[in-house]
Structures are given as C-alpha cells and as structure tokens.
Motif scaffolding. Sequence first.
Motif, PDB file in Angstrom:
ATOM      1  N   PRO A 170      -0.190  11.415  -7.808  1.00 57.19           N
ATOM      2  CA  PRO A 170       0.224  11.449  -6.290  1.00 57.19           C
ATOM      3  C   PRO A 170      -0.757  10.893  -5.437  1.00 57.19           C
ATOM      4  N   SER A 171      -2.124  10.734  -6.047  1.00 57.48           N
ATOM      5  CA  SER A 171      -3.063   9.937  -5.012  1.00 57.48           C
ATOM      6  C   SER A 171      -2.668   8.445  -5.139  1.00 57.48           C
ATOM      7  N   GLN A 172      -1.686   7.871  -5.705  1.00 55.68           N
ATOM      8  CA  GLN A 172      -1.331   6.522  -5.638  1.00 55.68           C
ATOM      9  C   GLN A 172      -0.456   6.308  -4.375  1.00 55.68           C
ATOM     10  N   VAL A 173       0.152   7.604  -3.651  1.00 51.66           N
ATOM     11  CA  VAL A 173       0.874   7.104  -2.774  1.00 51.66           C
ATOM     12  C   VAL A 173      -0.061   6.600  -1.575  1.00 51.66           C
ATOM     13  N   ILE A 174      -1.208   6.905  -1.566  1.00 44.21           N
ATOM     14  CA  ILE A 174      -2.279   6.192  -0.573  1.00 44.21           C
ATOM     15  C   ILE A 174      -1.775   4.522  -0.822  1.00 44.21           C
ATOM     16  N   ASP A 175      -2.085   4.291  -1.917  1.00 46.86           N
ATOM     17  CA  ASP A 175      -2.027   2.607  -2.354  1.00 46.86           C
ATOM     18  C   ASP A 175      -0.462   2.236  -1.611  1.00 46.86           C
ATOM     19  N   ILE A 176       0.446   2.835  -1.950  1.00 46.81           N
ATOM     20  CA  ILE A 176       1.902   2.456  -1.570  1.00 46.81           C
ATOM     21  C   ILE A 176       1.870   2.157  -0.227  1.00 46.81           C
ATOM     22  N   LEU A 177       1.512   3.314   0.447  1.00 45.62           N
ATOM     23  CA  LEU A 177       1.361   3.344   2.142  1.00 45.62           C
ATOM     24  C   LEU A 177       0.486   2.164   2.544  1.00 45.62           C
ATOM     25  N   GLY A 178      -0.654   1.927   1.817  1.00 44.36           N
ATOM     26  CA  GLY A 178      -1.562   0.745   2.226  1.00 44.36           C
ATOM     27  C   GLY A 178      -0.689  -0.488   2.095  1.00 44.36           C
ATOM     28  N   LEU A 179       0.140  -0.825   1.263  1.00 44.38           N
ATOM     29  CA  LEU A 179       0.868  -2.084   0.824  1.00 44.38           C
ATOM     30  C   LEU A 179       2.043  -2.298   1.983  1.00 44.38           C
ATOM     31  N   MET A 180       2.880  -0.909   2.009  1.00 44.73           N
ATOM     32  CA  MET A 180       4.039  -1.319   2.684  1.00 44.73           C
ATOM     33  C   MET A 180       3.744  -1.216   4.090  1.00 44.73           C
ATOM     34  N   GLY A 181       2.440  -0.445   4.654  1.00 46.56           N
ATOM     35  CA  GLY A 181       2.246   0.147   6.079  1.00 46.56           C
ATOM     36  C   GLY A 181       2.574   1.472   6.024  1.00 46.56           C
ATOM     37  N   ASP A 182       1.990   2.037   7.308  1.00 40.71           N
ATOM     38  CA  ASP A 182       2.287   3.470   7.706  1.00 40.71           C
ATOM     39  C   ASP A 182       2.060   3.559   9.326  1.00 40.71           C
ATOM     40  N   ASN A 183       3.031   3.440   9.989  1.00 42.76           N
ATOM     41  CA  ASN A 183       2.890   3.513  11.287  1.00 42.76           C
ATOM     42  C   ASN A 183       2.229   4.762  11.954  1.00 42.76           C
ATOM     43  N   SER A 184       2.433   5.798  11.131  1.00 46.03           N
ATOM     44  CA  SER A 184       2.002   7.389  11.770  1.00 46.03           C
ATOM     45  C   SER A 184       0.434   7.320  11.624  1.00 46.03           C
ATOM     46  N   ASP A 185      -0.209   6.557  10.590  1.00 45.08           N
ATOM     47  CA  ASP A 185      -1.522   6.435  10.323  1.00 45.08           C
ATOM     48  C   ASP A 185      -2.168   5.031  10.985  1.00 45.08           C
ATOM     49  N   ASN A 186      -1.310   4.281  11.782  1.00 40.55           N
ATOM     50  CA  ASN A 186      -1.614   3.271  12.192  1.00 40.55           C
ATOM     51  C   ASN A 186      -2.271   1.991  10.987  1.00 40.55           C
ATOM     52  N   ILE A 187      -1.595   1.922   9.694  1.00 36.47           N
ATOM     53  CA  ILE A 187      -2.080   1.099   8.832  1.00 36.47           C
ATOM     54  C   ILE A 187      -0.884  -0.082   8.741  1.00 36.47           C
ATOM     55  N   PRO A 188      -1.491  -1.128   9.020  1.00 33.28           N
ATOM     56  CA  PRO A 188      -0.541  -2.415   9.161  1.00 33.28           C
ATOM     57  C   PRO A 188       0.229  -2.774   7.681  1.00 33.28           C
ATOM     58  N   GLY A 189      -0.194  -2.627   6.758  1.00 28.22           N
ATOM     59  CA  GLY A 189       0.405  -3.090   5.320  1.00 28.22           C
ATOM     60  C   GLY A 189       0.464  -4.466   5.290  1.00 28.22           C
ATOM     61  N   CYS A 190       1.075  -5.050   4.370  1.00 30.28           N
ATOM     62  CA  CYS A 190       0.893  -6.356   4.009  1.00 30.28           C
ATOM     63  C   CYS A 190       2.416  -6.952   4.514  1.00 30.28           C
ATOM     64  N   PRO A 191       2.654  -7.951   5.291  1.00 31.67           N
ATOM     65  CA  PRO A 191       3.932  -8.369   5.566  1.00 31.67           C
ATOM     66  C   PRO A 191       4.709  -8.858   4.414  1.00 31.67           C
ATOM     67  N   GLY A 192       5.774  -8.448   4.292  1.00 34.33           N
ATOM     68  CA  GLY A 192       6.618  -9.124   3.158  1.00 34.33           C
ATOM     69  C   GLY A 192       6.743  -7.867   1.957  1.00 34.33           C
ATOM     70  N   ILE A 193       5.920  -6.893   2.022  1.00 40.92           N
ATOM     71  CA  ILE A 193       5.876  -5.836   1.206  1.00 40.92           C
ATOM     72  C   ILE A 193       6.580  -4.471   1.622  1.00 40.92           C
TER      73      ILE A 193
END
Length: 85
Positions: free
Chosen positions: A15-38
Amino acid sequence: MGVDQVCEKYQIKNPSQVIDILGLMGDNSDNIPGCPGIGPKTAMKLIGDFGSIDGIYQNIDKLKGKQKESLQQYEETGSSVTQTG
C-alpha cells in the motif's frame, strides 16, 4: 478498504506504493502536480514494473519515447513526492 483491496485496486504489492502512483499521476487534493502525460493506468504500470519512483529512474533506459522524455524532464518534481510524502 483493507491492504488487499488497496493492492488489488492499484495493482501493487504494498500500500505504501500508492504514494508513488499519486506522485507520478498527480493529486490535486494534496497539490501534487505529477508528471505530464502520466495518468493512473501508466502510473500503476510503472510502479508495478519498477516498484517505486526511484526504481523507475534507476531503470530509465528501459523506457522509450515521449514517456521517457517526460519522466526525465520532470524527475525532480516526481522524486520529491517520495521524500516528502
């Protein structure tokens, strides 16, 4: 959701890998921009294949095309998620 359901939903082993998934795709609720195109599917596949954002960059030569270029361009932004998340 329990551990098994999270792992099944995101196609991951831990489950800790969810952080990496959100980091790649972005997460508006946590203001994480993510990687464009992912998006979600690509993020889940990359984390499933390489285990983490760090694992992706350790194996960046295995990727090709626009995906590789985008990840290289946004490496600092994506990697910072695992350090602060």
